[in-house]
Design a protein around this motif. Structure first.
Motif, PDB file in Angstrom:
ATOM      1  N   GLU A 109      -4.817  -0.800  -7.656  1.00  0.00           N
ATOM      2  CA  GLU A 109      -5.077  -1.476  -6.249  1.00  0.00           C
ATOM      3  C   GLU A 109      -4.037  -1.211  -5.263  1.00  0.00           C
ATOM      4  O   GLU A 109      -4.250  -1.404  -3.810  1.00  0.00           O
ATOM      5  N   ARG A 159      -4.963   2.341   8.002  1.00  0.00           N
ATOM      6  CA  ARG A 159      -6.292   2.151   7.810  1.00  0.00           C
ATOM      7  C   ARG A 159      -7.261   3.107   8.534  1.00  0.00           C
ATOM      8  O   ARG A 159      -8.176   3.730   8.027  1.00  0.00           O
ATOM      9  N   ILE A 189      -9.294   3.484   4.465  1.00  0.00           N
ATOM     10  CA  ILE A 189      -8.929   2.150   3.244  1.00  0.00           C
ATOM     11  C   ILE A 189      -7.735   0.980   3.925  1.00  0.00           C
ATOM     12  O   ILE A 189      -7.081   1.687   4.310  1.00  0.00           O
ATOM     13  N   TYR A 243      -7.393  10.403  -0.571  1.00  0.00           N
ATOM     14  CA  TYR A 243      -7.340   9.657   0.633  1.00  0.00           C
ATOM     15  C   TYR A 243      -6.899  10.653   1.751  1.00  0.00           C
ATOM     16  O   TYR A 243      -7.029  10.363   2.975  1.00  0.00           O
ATOM     17  N   ARG A 285       0.826  -1.276  -0.037  1.00  0.00           N
ATOM     18  CA  ARG A 285       0.135  -0.044  -0.262  1.00  0.00           C
ATOM     19  C   ARG A 285       0.909   1.220   0.114  1.00  0.00           C
ATOM     20  O   ARG A 285       1.758   1.487   0.868  1.00  0.00           O
ATOM     21  N   PHE A 338      -3.053   4.779  -3.509  1.00  0.00           N
ATOM     22  CA  PHE A 338      -3.736   5.929  -2.912  1.00  0.00           C
ATOM     23  C   PHE A 338      -3.331   7.222  -2.898  1.00  0.00           C
ATOM     24  O   PHE A 338      -2.339   7.598  -2.159  1.00  0.00           O
TER      25      PHE A 338
END
Ligand SMILES: [Zn+2]
Length: 255
Positions: free
Chosen positions: A56, A250, A255, A90, A33, A59
């Protein structure tokens, strides 16, 4: 076990020759991530390109970096507003005050910071703070804006324990990167006294590579070196560091 790099400039020119290979190296090592801070309108398209390539894993944030605050500040803030209105981001970042490079736009930096905090509140987003040689000035603004709707990350945190506690009091997590591995970095001396629930991992790639890569180009895969250092400081497994810091990310980014 997966790692989250909460602050990485993967669109930077420093990665021009091997960007895809560099990102794949990180993915192979379970760095999955990547949170991408904006600088100014010149980086927007490159961020969208990254997102298209690795939807995927990427962010995006939107914001105006304090070192990009100059005569063009009004049109740059308009760009931030337009992009925020257009699609999901985000966080609003990176935003803040930087008095290391140039102090002549201090007042404009302060106003841009405050204005973007208000935008974050409008969109229910966290903020990601850049603070260099400006703890008092940043805290003054946070003091004015504090509340349940103010939260986020104090990126590249390098302050004292008292400053860490003050940042946390404004609902900020501490973004910990390569500096924690430096011999003279200082934060390693008190970090374990700060509850792990307030910590997120970051690289700030291509800047601030951790030991043993200090001074070289930083990459997201080196976030694992930061995690290893935290594992040592906190006396918990690498797995636990990965799990808790990813959970913290998160909690911030939703997310
Ligand atoms: Zn940054």
């Amino acid at each position: 076990m997966i790692f989250t790099d909460t602050h990485t400039h993967l669109y930077a020119d420093a990665f021009e020759d091997d960007r895809t290979a560099m990102i794949e190296r990180a993915l192979e090592q379970k760095v999955k991530r990547f949170f991408i801070p904006a600088i100014d309108s010149e980086t927007t398209q490159a961020m969208y390109d990254l997102e298209n390539k690795f939807p995927e894993h990427m962010f995006l944030m939107m914001g105006l970096h304090p070192t990009s605050v100059s005569e063009t500040v009004d049109q740059e803030l308009k760009h931030v507003e337009e992009e925020l209105a257009k699609r999901r981001f985000y966080a609003v970042g990176e935003i803040g005050i930087d008095l290391y490079w140039d102090q002549s736009f201090f007042e404009a930096q302060r106003k841009a910071f405050k204005h973007q905090i208000q935008l974050a509140k409008k969109y229910n987003l966290p903020i990601v703070i850049h603070c260099r040689e400006a703890f008092d000035e940043v805290f003054d603004v946070l003091e004015e804006e504090k509340g349940d709707d103010l939260y986020g990350i104090f990126h590249c945190f390098t302050g004292t324990k008292a400053q860490a506690e003050q940042a946390i009091s404004y609902n900020m997590k501490l973004g910990i990167g390569g500096v924690a591995t430096f011999k003279n970095g200082k934060i390693d001396q008190f970090l374990s006294e700060i509850d792990l629930k307030h910590i997120v991992l970051e690289t700030d790639a291509p800047y601030l590579a951790p030991k043993p890569y200090r001074g070289k180009r930083n990459e997201s895969v080196y976030v694992i070196k930061v995690a290893e250092k935290l594992s040592e400081l906190y006396g918990v497994s690498l797995e636990e560091i990965a799990k808790q810091t990813t959970q913290n990310s998160r909690d911030v980014f939703g997310i």
